[in-house]
Motif scaffolding. Structure first.
Motif, PDB file in Angstrom:
ATOM      1  N   GLY A  18      -6.179  -1.524  14.650  1.00  0.00           N
ATOM      2  CA  GLY A  18      -6.496  -0.846  13.392  1.00  0.00           C
ATOM      3  C   GLY A  18      -6.757   0.629  13.617  1.00  0.00           C
ATOM      4  N   ALA A  19      -7.714   0.908  14.504  1.00  0.00           N
ATOM      5  CA  ALA A  19      -8.103   2.304  14.755  1.00  0.00           C
ATOM      6  C   ALA A  19      -6.935   3.114  15.308  1.00  0.00           C
ATOM      7  N   ALA A  20      -6.128   2.492  16.160  1.00  0.00           N
ATOM      8  CA  ALA A  20      -5.050   3.241  16.810  1.00  0.00           C
ATOM      9  C   ALA A  20      -3.773   3.256  15.961  1.00  0.00           C
ATOM     10  N   LEU A  21      -3.327   2.099  15.513  1.00  0.00           N
ATOM     11  CA  LEU A  21      -1.980   2.002  14.935  1.00  0.00           C
ATOM     12  C   LEU A  21      -1.982   2.089  13.401  1.00  0.00           C
ATOM     13  N   THR A  22      -2.859   1.312  12.758  1.00  0.00           N
ATOM     14  CA  THR A  22      -2.884   1.360  11.287  1.00  0.00           C
ATOM     15  C   THR A  22      -3.317   2.744  10.815  1.00  0.00           C
ATOM     16  N   ALA A  23      -4.355   3.290  11.460  1.00  0.00           N
ATOM     17  CA  ALA A  23      -4.815   4.631  11.073  1.00  0.00           C
ATOM     18  C   ALA A  23      -3.711   5.660  11.320  1.00  0.00           C
ATOM     19  N   PHE A  24      -2.996   5.519  12.422  1.00  0.00           N
ATOM     20  CA  PHE A  24      -1.884   6.441  12.738  1.00  0.00           C
ATOM     21  C   PHE A  24      -0.815   6.382  11.641  1.00  0.00           C
ATOM     22  N   GLU A  25      -0.393   5.160  11.318  1.00  0.00           N
ATOM     23  CA  GLU A  25       0.653   4.989  10.287  1.00  0.00           C
ATOM     24  C   GLU A  25       0.229   5.546   8.942  1.00  0.00           C
ATOM     25  N   ILE A  78      -0.363   5.690  -7.348  1.00  0.00           N
ATOM     26  CA  ILE A  78      -1.620   4.954  -7.546  1.00  0.00           C
ATOM     27  C   ILE A  78      -2.607   5.441  -6.478  1.00  0.00           C
ATOM     28  N   PRO A  79      -3.801   5.864  -6.889  1.00  0.00           N
ATOM     29  CA  PRO A  79      -4.752   6.333  -5.864  1.00  0.00           C
ATOM     30  C   PRO A  79      -5.254   5.161  -5.018  1.00  0.00           C
ATOM     31  N   ILE A  80      -5.050   5.272  -3.722  1.00  0.00           N
ATOM     32  CA  ILE A  80      -5.376   4.163  -2.809  1.00  0.00           C
ATOM     33  C   ILE A  80      -6.266   4.695  -1.695  1.00  0.00           C
ATOM     34  N   HIS A  81      -7.242   3.887  -1.326  1.00  0.00           N
ATOM     35  CA  HIS A  81      -8.018   4.189  -0.112  1.00  0.00           C
ATOM     36  C   HIS A  81      -8.110   2.899   0.704  1.00  0.00           C
ATOM     37  N   ILE A 123       0.848  -1.208   0.000  1.00  0.00           N
ATOM     38  CA  ILE A 123       0.000   0.000   0.000  1.00  0.00           C
ATOM     39  C   ILE A 123       0.877   1.250   0.000  1.00  0.00           C
ATOM     40  N   TYR A 124       1.916   1.245   0.831  1.00  0.00           N
ATOM     41  CA  TYR A 124       2.830   2.400   0.836  1.00  0.00           C
ATOM     42  C   TYR A 124       3.514   2.546  -0.521  1.00  0.00           C
ATOM     43  N   HIS A 169       1.708   8.799   6.745  1.00  0.00           N
ATOM     44  CA  HIS A 169       2.266   8.636   5.390  1.00  0.00           C
ATOM     45  C   HIS A 169       1.397   9.326   4.332  1.00  0.00           C
ATOM     46  N   GLY A 170       0.268   9.858   4.756  1.00  0.00           N
ATOM     47  CA  GLY A 170      -0.604  10.557   3.796  1.00  0.00           C
ATOM     48  C   GLY A 170      -1.464   9.641   2.953  1.00  0.00           C
ATOM     49  N   VAL A 171      -1.683   8.401   3.426  1.00  0.00           N
ATOM     50  CA  VAL A 171      -2.527   7.466   2.664  1.00  0.00           C
ATOM     51  C   VAL A 171      -3.988   7.664   3.101  1.00  0.00           C
ATOM     52  N   ARG A 172      -4.872   7.844   2.129  1.00  0.00           N
ATOM     53  CA  ARG A 172      -6.283   8.064   2.446  1.00  0.00           C
ATOM     54  C   ARG A 172      -6.866   6.783   3.064  1.00  0.00           C
TER      55      ARG A 172
END
Ligand code: MRU
Length: 363
Positions: free
Chosen positions: A203-210, A188-191, A180-181, A214-217
């Motif tokens: 997920g809510a705490a760590l994946t969303a933070f990362e 490549i547009p990624i969401h 994804i990064y 990195h600016g990934v939507r």
């Protein structure tokens, strides 16, 4: 990876040349606390309490734990004690046993006087290997995202992921998040649909933070939203990490992964699993029957931790007073539900033939 412009790995040796630094993942995303670990008991506590977590990362941190133990006592008995004690900290991720066995094999036959330096060198080699492995997993997963992007020009590729299999779960780059990064960096547009991942909300705490750093939507969703999103064509691909893959391709991962795989199968959504070589357990054939599933404390289910409006980190009870809770922390997704595996050597079918094709030297 970077946090606000500063590059970090998830574990490193301090400027003093011997103590071990980690980011306290129980404080993220609210606080960036760098912990300093100075002995193997502190390392064991960090792994058990999930200040560090994620299969590859706990292996690398445990390797440094062996080095710390040997500073105090470099005897063979102390080496064996440290390996056994650290190996007991968490049961499901095979990377822990892999890293500790590698440390023991490297150090056992050395004279005691050479062990400390060799232990730090081996722990660093394990960490470097993990970072490079994860970078390559990203390269090998990227074509999957490219293909989807080519089918829907101008639209974002929607990926669903569960738990945290990003750089915080590894030494760097991550497994499931690495492609994804790379896709994001390639334009490549990624969401990303980020499952909150109860009970601990990785997920809510760590994946969303990362992803945010990195600016990934991305969008955080309740764990139970995935099936609905898939039914409505809002998920192009699921990519998750894993704590142990059997030689036949069964996948142990954070509790709830299996349900996502079932929903993906019912809706024709590809379900891919990203993993480094250190996550394959060649000794195990039947994941459901043989992989030990960690049971964690009930309080992780009955309580929730978060930040109050005035900035304090607090834990509150959400379950009815007096109700007991059960907390199996992982589940096993049978190989038949897995579209394929993404490794540092390429992609393969989730099967013994697929894995042996990529790892012909395996036992
Ligand atoms: C690259 S990490 C893969 C897995 O370790 C990850 O998905 C996961 O399940 C982590 O569980 P955790 O309990 O947070 O250690």
């Amino acid at each position: 990876m970077k946090i606000d412009g500063t590059p970090y790995r998830s574990v490193w040796v301090d400027a003093d040349g011997w103590s071990v630094r980690i980011l306290d993942q129980t404080r993220l995303p609210w606080q960036l606390d760098l912990l300093r670990l100075t002995d193997e008991d502190q390392v064991a506590h960090a792994i058990r309490s999930m200040q560090v977590r994620g299969a590859p990362l706990i292996g690398a941190v445990a390797a440094y734990g062996v080095a710390l133990a040997l500073r105090a006592d470099a005897s063979t008995a102390a080496l064996d004690r440290a390996v056994a004690m650290l190996g007991e900290t968490r049961p499901t991720a095979i990377n822990l046993r892999w890293a500790l066995e590698r440390m023991r094999a490297r150090l056992h036959n050395l004279p005691a006087a050479e062990r400390v330096a060799a232990a730090y060198a081996e722990a660093l080699a394990i960490a470097d290997d993990d970072a490079e492995t994860c970078r390559r997993i990203g390269e090998n997963g990227l074509p999957l995202l490219r293909e989807i992007a080519a089918r829907k020009p101008g639209e974002a590729v929607n990926v669903l992921t569960h738990c945290n299999a990003g750089w915080l779960a590894t030494v760097d780059y991550g497994t499931a998040l690495s492609p994804i990064y790379q896709a994001h960096d390639a334009g490549i547009p990624i969401h990303v649909w980020v499952d909150e991942t109860r009970p601990r909300n990785q997920g809510a705490a760590l994946t969303a933070f990362e992803l945010g750093k990195h600016g990934v939507r991305h969008t955080v969703v309740a764990d139970n939203a995935g099936g609905h999103l898939m039914q409505h064509g809002q998920v192009d691909i699921c990519i998750v990490g894993t704590d142990r893959v059997t030689r036949t391709g069964d996948v142990a991962n954070k509790i709830g992964t299996y349900l996502k795989a079932l929903a993906a199968r019912d809706n024709g959504v590809p379900f891919w699993v990203a993993l480094p070589h250190s996550t394959i357990d060649w000794r195990v054939a039947d994941g459901v029957a043989e992989i030990p599933i960690e049971e964690r404390g009930a309080a992780e289910v009955t309580d929730l931790t978060g930040r109050t409006a005035d900035g304090r980190i607090e834990t509150v009870r959400v379950a009815a007073e007096g109700s007991p809770a059960a907390n199996p922390a992982f589940d096993v997704t049978p190989a038949r539900l897995v579209s394929g595996l993404i490794t540092e050597r390429g992609r393969c079918a989730a099967s013994e033939a697929g894995l042996r094709g990529l790892y012909p030297e395996a036992p």
